[in-house]
Design an enzyme around this catalytic site. Structure first.
Site, PDB file in Angstrom:
ATOM      1  CE  LYS A  83      -2.134  -1.630   3.603  1.00  0.00           C
ATOM      2  NZ  LYS A  83      -1.515  -2.853   3.768  1.00  0.00           N
ATOM      3  CB  THR A  84       3.665   2.288   2.295  1.00  0.00           C
ATOM      4  OG1 THR A  84       2.973   1.942   3.368  1.00  0.00           O
ATOM      5  CG2 THR A  84       4.381   3.303   2.514  1.00  0.00           C
ATOM      6  CG  ASP A 128       0.440   2.686   7.079  1.00  0.00           C
ATOM      7  OD1 ASP A 128      -0.552   2.221   6.503  1.00  0.00           O
ATOM      8  OD2 ASP A 128       1.621   2.301   7.403  1.00  0.00           O
ATOM      9  CB  THR A 177      -4.819  -3.819   8.326  1.00  0.00           C
ATOM     10  OG1 THR A 177      -4.973  -3.050   9.569  1.00  0.00           O
ATOM     11  CG2 THR A 177      -3.330  -3.562   7.998  1.00  0.00           C
ATOM     12  NE  ARG A 236       6.548  -4.466   5.510  1.00  0.00           N
ATOM     13  CZ  ARG A 236       5.360  -4.139   5.773  1.00  0.00           C
ATOM     14  NH1 ARG A 236       4.480  -4.568   6.544  1.00  0.00           N
ATOM     15  NH2 ARG A 236       5.255  -2.666   5.452  1.00  0.00           N
TER      16      ARG A 236
END
Ligand code: ADP
Length: 357
Positions: A83-84, A128, A177, A236
């Site tokens: 997302k980031t 975030d 999330t 990640r």
């Protein structure tokens, strides 16, 4: 909504950029440095999420043609899915700066006001964990998102005055999330809402090879696939495993990651062939052994495991649900027949009759 300003409230400009540490429960500062060094900067290097990328490219092109900032965007999905990174890619594509922060860092009104006032026209503000914004910060955001104004109140009691302070047009990109935990009014102010999906093994294989390439780690096709397979659909995790397996390859072999090296390393790290780690397996075993397969409430599970409810809900559960190992029912979490099979439990007396499979 109004904000009382006084002498102590100096709205300092906050300078945040993509290199500054973000506040994220599962990412520490050294992870951040590593992540930023390998973060894709363009759509070409951003692997997977094909449908989403195509939609975004069109949205960006249209905004550029209109010479307008992008609509506010909300991305949701489990941590580590990009997302980031995607927010950074969008900024790059739009040719604008991005300022990155996270909701827990915006505790006081002046935090959010400071950031909003520091924005230049067209810039992107990335928040975030946006579901964790407090009510006051949210209410400051509403007019800022909708009309690009800050409503401020100055003075005290009888002399109180409300001023509408214009701010440059900007784009807010929120990431969460938990889309369901966002308040309705905040969610409604996002023009575009997208969910990020878990990645396929083939996509994760590409992520692994790309990262290995950046880090100068030798890896073959099968080695990349072995890591991808145990990465829980999450870039990640794939990236972190590349580093761990590379250490293993260096110490136990000639430094090259092959299928055997990857599998040995991941076995040593207790990551099974479904990508589950010790916490995941403990969670499933707890439901099986202590709660006869469930259903059981998440709070009870968290207390029994000594884990944070949020970690279980945001980090463990989404993948277990997606992999078909866990089921969410109105009465709590329940394991599936596949979980028993995966864990090699043959003679359980758990009955799945009447359950929602
Ligand atoms: P999130 O914001 O969803 O928690 P991030 O954007 O911080 O996830 O991504 C975590 C890491 O995974 C980043 O360092 C990035 O390098 C990598 N990553 C995420 N998505 C992709 C992708 N689509 N292609 C390649 N690498 C990715």
């Amino acid at each position: 909504m109004s904000i009382i300003t006084d002498e102590q409230n100096n709205f300092k400009k906050v300078d945040i950029n993509i290199k500054s540490p973000m506040i994220k429960p599962e990412v520490n500062e050294s992870d951040m440095t590593f992540e930023n060094s390998i973060r894709p900067k363009s759509f070409d290097s951003y692997i997977g999420q094909t449908a989403l990328k195509e939609t975004l490219k069109i949205t960006i092109e249209a905004a550029k043609k209109r010479e307008q900032p992008l609509d506010h965007l909300l991305f949701y999905g489990p941590p580590g899915l990009g997302k980031t990174t995607l927010a950074g890619v969008i900024a790059q594509q739009m040719g604008v700066e991005i300022k990155i922060t996270s909701a827990p860092a915006l505790e006081r009104p002046r935090d959010i006001i400071g950031i909003l006032m520091s924005l230049q026209g067209g810039e992107i503000l990335f928040i975030d964990e946006i579901h964790r914004l407090n009510k006051i910060a949210e209410e400051i955001l509403y007019p800022a998102m909708e009309d690009f104004f800050l409503d401020m109140t100055t003075g005290k009691s009888q002399t109180v005055k409300t001023i509408r302070l214009p701010i440059p047009k900007f784009t807010l990109i929120g990431a969460t999330t938990k889309a369901g935990a966002l308040s309705g009014p905040l969610r409604d102010r996002f023009g575009i809402i997208h969910r990020l999906e878990f990645y396929t093994e083939a996509e994760l294989s590409q992520v692994v090879k790309r990262t290995a390439g950046i880090l100068n780690i030798e890896i073959d096709e099968e080695g990349a696939h072995a890591i991808a397979r145990r990465s829980r659909g999450t870039p990640r995790i794939a990236n972190r495993l590349v580093k761990r397996v590379a250490d293993f390859a260096l110490v136990k072999a000639d430094g090259k990651i092959t299928k055997n090296i990857a599998n040995d390393a991941l076995d040593t790290l207790k990551i099974d062939n479904c990508g589950l780690d010790t916490t995941d397996r403990n969670l499933l075993m707890l439901i099986i052994e202590k709660f006869n397969g469930g259903p059981v409430g998440i709070e009870t599970l968290a207390a029994a495991l000594g884990e944070d409810v949020r970690t279980l809900e945001d980090v463990c559960e989404p993948y277990l649900l997606q992999a078909g190992l866990l089921q969410r029912t109105p009465r709590g979490r329940q394991i599936t027949p596949y979980a028993l099979e995966h864990l090699g439990i043959k003679n359980s007396n758990i009955s799945f009759q009447g359950n929602l499979f």
